[in-house]
Design an enzyme around this catalytic site. Structure first.
Site, PDB file in Angstrom:
ATOM      1  NE  ARG A  28       1.578  -0.941  -3.103  1.00  0.00           N
ATOM      2  CZ  ARG A  28       2.597  -1.037  -2.244  1.00  0.00           C
ATOM      3  NH1 ARG A  28       3.848  -0.937  -2.705  1.00  0.00           N
ATOM      4  NH2 ARG A  28       2.391  -1.237  -0.959  1.00  0.00           N
ATOM      5  CE  LYS A  39      -0.189   2.115  -2.031  1.00  0.00           C
ATOM      6  NZ  LYS A  39      -1.383   1.833  -1.201  1.00  0.00           N
ATOM      7  CE1 TYR A  94      -3.607 -10.802  -0.696  1.00  0.00           C
ATOM      8  CE2 TYR A  94      -2.412  -9.383   0.815  1.00  0.00           C
ATOM      9  CZ  TYR A  94      -2.957  -9.613  -0.434  1.00  0.00           C
ATOM     10  OH  TYR A  94      -2.862  -8.665  -1.407  1.00  0.00           O
TER      11      TYR A  94
END
Length: 298
Positions: free
Chosen positions: A149, A173, A273
């Site tokens: 990220r 996160k 995905y």
């Protein structure tokens, strides 16, 4: 941490850099955030699940499309707060989720990725090579080669990478750490960049204020896209993360492995995905399923 206006500005700045959002789009985000903030007495950024439930209940008379947009604005804002370390948890799951289809991630083709690396290779062949291009090489290798990220990449510390390890220790996160494989090429690029930086620096990609910002990272990647003849609106660090996941799946990776590599808590997040590999799945059924191998005309 209840300075809503200042945090709104930082969020909108990030949003403009990440997705090239138009003034109208940014204005809509600002309006949604400010309305919710007023309802909570200027304390949206520190709101909990119960407060957000109250905000969602206030939208009960609106159309699904309006509720979806407002929820999306707030969820993205809370995701920003979490990634930037302003919060330790994300309460936005308390917001309503009307039946609006989820957008599929943007995907770069193998050819477009090759174009980015081709331009990068040309830059690295200059003598002397610019330190900024060596940094760009390390950034691109980690974005596309490890699927980090943007927030994970800019906050990487020097100690995250060791010469004798083929993985990075990444804090994702919620402060959760995970191991992320790093290719030999990426390790080479990062080591070259490290050799040009002060050993006393805490961060792998330092700046005068600590580490390179997310906004600057987006700008750098979009500049490279322009040089590679790709629409800059189509390219961002997050799109490169999508490309990492998409191309791994096309190469035969399973969803569980992909979930681990991307740091997704819930595999349902990873399942978006699956749309990219429909051609390979059809081929798999035709080649491997008993009916696919039978001559049905007999």
């Amino acid at each position: 941490m209840n300075d809503d206006p200042a945090l709104f500005e930082r969020f909108l700045e990030m949003l403009a850099a990440e997705s090239g959002a138009s003034p109208n789009t940014l204005s809509a985000y600002r309006s949604d955030l400010e309305q919710a903030s007023r309802r909570l007495g200027g304390k949206l950024a520190i709101a909990g699940r119960e407060e957000l439930k109250q905000v969602g209940q206030h939208w009960s008379g609106l159309k699904n499309s309006s509720v979806a947009r407002k929820s999306s604005s707030l969820r993205r804002f809370f995701g920003f707060l979490l990634e930037e370390g302003f919060r330790d948890e994300d309460p936005s799951d308390a917001l309503p989720r009307p039946g609006i289809s989820r957008n599929l991630p943007k995907v770069l083709s193998h050819e477009e990725i090759a174009n980015l690396f081709s331009i990068l290779k040309e830059k690295l062949e200059f003598d002397p090579v610019k330190p900024s291009d060596v940094r760009l090489s390390a950034l691109l290798e980690l974005l596309y080669g490890s699927g980090l990220r943007a927030s994970e990449l800019v906050t990487l510390e020097r100690r995250s990478l060791a010469i004798d390890r083929q993985y990075l220790i990444v804090k994702g996160k919620g402060g959760k750490e995970r191991l992320v494989p790093i290719s030999d090429q990426a390790r080479h690029s990062v080591r070259l960049w490290v050799s040009l930086t002060d050993p006393q620096e805490k961060y792998l990609f330092p700046s005068r204020k600590g580490h390179i910002s997310r906004v600057r990272l987006f700008q750098i990647i979009k500049e490279l896209a322009v040089q590679a003849g790709i629409n800059p609106g189509k390219v961002s660090p997050h799109v490169l993360r999508h490309a990492f996941a998409t191309h791994l799946l096309e190469g035969g990776a399973d969803l569980r492995s992909l979930q681990t590599l991307l740091g997704h808590t819930d595999i349902s997040t990873t399942q978006i995905y699956t749309h990219v590999d429909s051609a390979r799945l059809v081929e798999l059924v035709n080649d491997r399923h008993p009916l696919g191998r039978r001559n049905l005309s007999r």
